[in-house]
Design an enzyme around this catalytic site. Structure first.
Site, PDB file in Angstrom:
ATOM      1  N   ARG A 131       0.817  -1.208   0.000  1.00 14.80           N
ATOM      2  CA  ARG A 131       0.000   0.000   0.000  1.00 14.80           C
ATOM      3  C   ARG A 131       0.856   1.265   0.000  1.00 14.80           C
ATOM      4  O   ARG A 131       0.531   2.258  -0.664  1.00 14.80           O
ATOM      5  CB  ARG A 131      -0.916   0.000   1.230  1.00 14.80           C
ATOM      6  CG  ARG A 131      -1.810   1.219   1.342  1.00 14.80           C
ATOM      7  CD  ARG A 131      -2.881   1.234   0.284  1.00 14.80           C
ATOM      8  NE  ARG A 131      -3.530   2.542   0.213  1.00 14.80           N
ATOM      9  CZ  ARG A 131      -4.483   2.846  -0.641  1.00 14.80           C
ATOM     10  NH1 ARG A 131      -4.932   1.952  -1.497  1.00 14.80           N
ATOM     11  NH2 ARG A 131      -5.005   4.048  -0.661  1.00 14.80           N
ATOM     12  N   GLU A 132       1.955   1.241   0.729  1.00 13.05           N
ATOM     13  CA  GLU A 132       2.755   2.455   0.895  1.00 13.05           C
ATOM     14  C   GLU A 132       3.632   2.770  -0.321  1.00 13.05           C
ATOM     15  O   GLU A 132       3.799   3.932  -0.669  1.00 13.05           O
ATOM     16  CB  GLU A 132       3.635   2.343   2.148  1.00 13.05           C
ATOM     17  CG  GLU A 132       2.863   2.338   3.456  1.00 13.05           C
ATOM     18  CD  GLU A 132       2.138   3.644   3.722  1.00 13.05           C
ATOM     19  OE1 GLU A 132       2.543   4.693   3.161  1.00 13.05           O
ATOM     20  OE2 GLU A 132       1.149   3.626   4.475  1.00 13.05           O
ATOM     21  N   SER A 133       4.212   1.748  -0.922  1.00 14.93           N
ATOM     22  CA  SER A 133       5.166   2.043  -1.997  1.00 14.93           C
ATOM     23  C   SER A 133       5.125   1.041  -3.141  1.00 14.93           C
ATOM     24  O   SER A 133       6.090   0.942  -3.904  1.00 14.93           O
ATOM     25  CB  SER A 133       6.587   2.108  -1.423  1.00 14.93           C
ATOM     26  OG  SER A 133       6.986   0.842  -0.919  1.00 14.93           O
TER      27      SER A 133
END
Length: 406
Positions: A131-133
């Site tokens: 989700r973050e990167s």
């Protein structure tokens, strides 16, 4: 005509001068405000100049204000309050699920070691990483020092970003990363786990043993750092994050919230059932759980555990935490979508929701602050107001409801 031409030329020449003046103010701010604080934190002049010496303002960053000005009004439509279903775009979650499974196999031994050390399941770490990167595949475009410096000078929360800028300088001073390596988002979040500099200093882990925590390039360091963050935030080993459930009409949606917990077996006595038809695991049934209805009666419902709220420590959005838990489950157990769908809801301006929140506050309701976002306190306040006024509680705002609550 001549007078108009003179005025036009004056405006054309004034614009660069104004920009130059703002840049000069910024340079004076760095020297007069940031450098003394950095020096007190143990940052050398060489480190400071190497990171900040040639930095210019980036006025393209969102959310900036002229130094000293109040926050401008925001007219924004966000999935958090207008269309929760958008957060669970199947193309996006399908990519994270499929890629997460592949990477779970590739890094199986590393993930097992991290899980043993920190007690956080691999599926949760993979979901956050994705989700973050995008599992480290998304380009991290910005120079962290330019972003943090600009936001320290002219954001709506300058004190926060001044602290984060000092922390970023400390990271360089400690030799953990070079200024050029410290890439960030426009919000100043760095590396594959998207840590602010303060989080890096507190939680980043050198799990690959190369001498420094590298959240930009090292997969073991990235995953272990996420796990360290969640462990420090209170992750309970052995417990799930939550279960999708059906909530009968006899159970008010206004019972939602982490401050209204019950033993999960007591929720079951009220008629709340898992959508799978299975009973709650015995060890979970004996423990505390919380009703979670992130779109009120307009979407799926859940019994969440304390671990759901630990994920929210990573990102305060209910939908973010739900995305992570759901994607993690699909990474480990297969592509099972939510049983209930998301109803189509009104598109609402954040400023209009904030007006409704202030109206509810005036009537004595605790909405958790008039920020224009319908968090659990706002949702249940809506439900309480609806019930008090003879309406069927939905615990979700609408344009008609905003007009009715005055």
């Amino acid at each position: 005509m001549f007078r108009f031409a003179v005025l036009l030329l004056a405006l054309l020449f004034a614009a660069p001068a104004a920009t130059q003046s703002l840049q000069a103010q910024y340079e004076a701010f760095l020297e007069g405000t940031i450098w003394p604080q950095a020096k007190l934190a143990g940052v050398s002049r060489k480190t400071f100049d190497g990171a900040m010496g040639a930095k210019r303002l980036n006025t393209d960053i969102p959310g900036l204000v002229t130094p000293g000005a109040k926050e401008p009004p925001r007219r924004m439509r966000q999935a958090e309050f207008s269309a929760p279903a958008k957060y669970f775009n199947e193309r996006n979650i399908g990519y994270i699920t499929a890629t997460g499974r592949s990477l779970a196999r590739k890094y199986a031994s590393t993930l097992a070691s991290i899980e043993k050390t920190y007690g956080v399941p691999a599926r949760i770490l993979l979901a956050i990483w994705g989700r973050e990167s995008g599992f480290g595949r998304v380009d991290i475009p910005h120079d962290a020092f330019q972003v943090l410096g600009t936001k320290a000078f002219m954001s709506t929360r300058p004190e926060l970003f001044r602290r984060e800028l000092i922390n970023a300088l400390v990271i360089v001073q400690l030799g953990h990363a070079s200024p050029s390596a410290m890439r960030s988002s426009w919000a100043g979040a760095m590396g594959q786990p998207q840590f602010l500099p303060s989080s890096y200093l507190q939680y980043a882990v050198d799990f690959d043993g190369n001498g420094h925590p590298d959240i930009w390039n090292s997969v073991p360091d990235t995953l272990a750092s996420i796990a360290a963050y969640l462990k420090a935030s209170g992750w309970v080993p052995g417990r799930d994050w939550g279960f999708e459930v059906t909530v009968p009409a006899s159970v008010s949606c206004a019972l939602e919230g982490p401050d209204r917990g019950k033993r999960i077996s007591d929720w079951a006595k009220l008629g709340i059932r898992r959508v799978s038809g299975k009973p709650f695991p015995e060890h979970e049934a004996r423990a505390e759980g919380f009703l979670l209805m992130p779109a009120g009666r307009h979407g799926p419902a859940f019994i969440a555990t304390p671990n759901f709220y630990v994920i929210k420590e990573y990102n305060e959005s209910d939908l973010y935490a739900l995305f992570v838990g759901h994607a993690g489950d699909r990474i480990q157990w297969g592509d099972s979508r939510f049983s209930a769908g998301w109803d189509r809801t009104d598109s609402m301006l954040r400023s209009d929701i904030a007006k409704m929140q202030r109206a509810l506050e005036g009537k004595g309701y605790d909405v958790g602050g008039a920020d224009g976002l319908p968090g659990f306190k706002t949702r249940r306040s809506i439900g309480d107001w609806q019930e008090k006024n003879g309406r069927t509680p939905t615990c979700w705002p609408s344009n008609a409801l905003i007009s009715a609550i005055r």
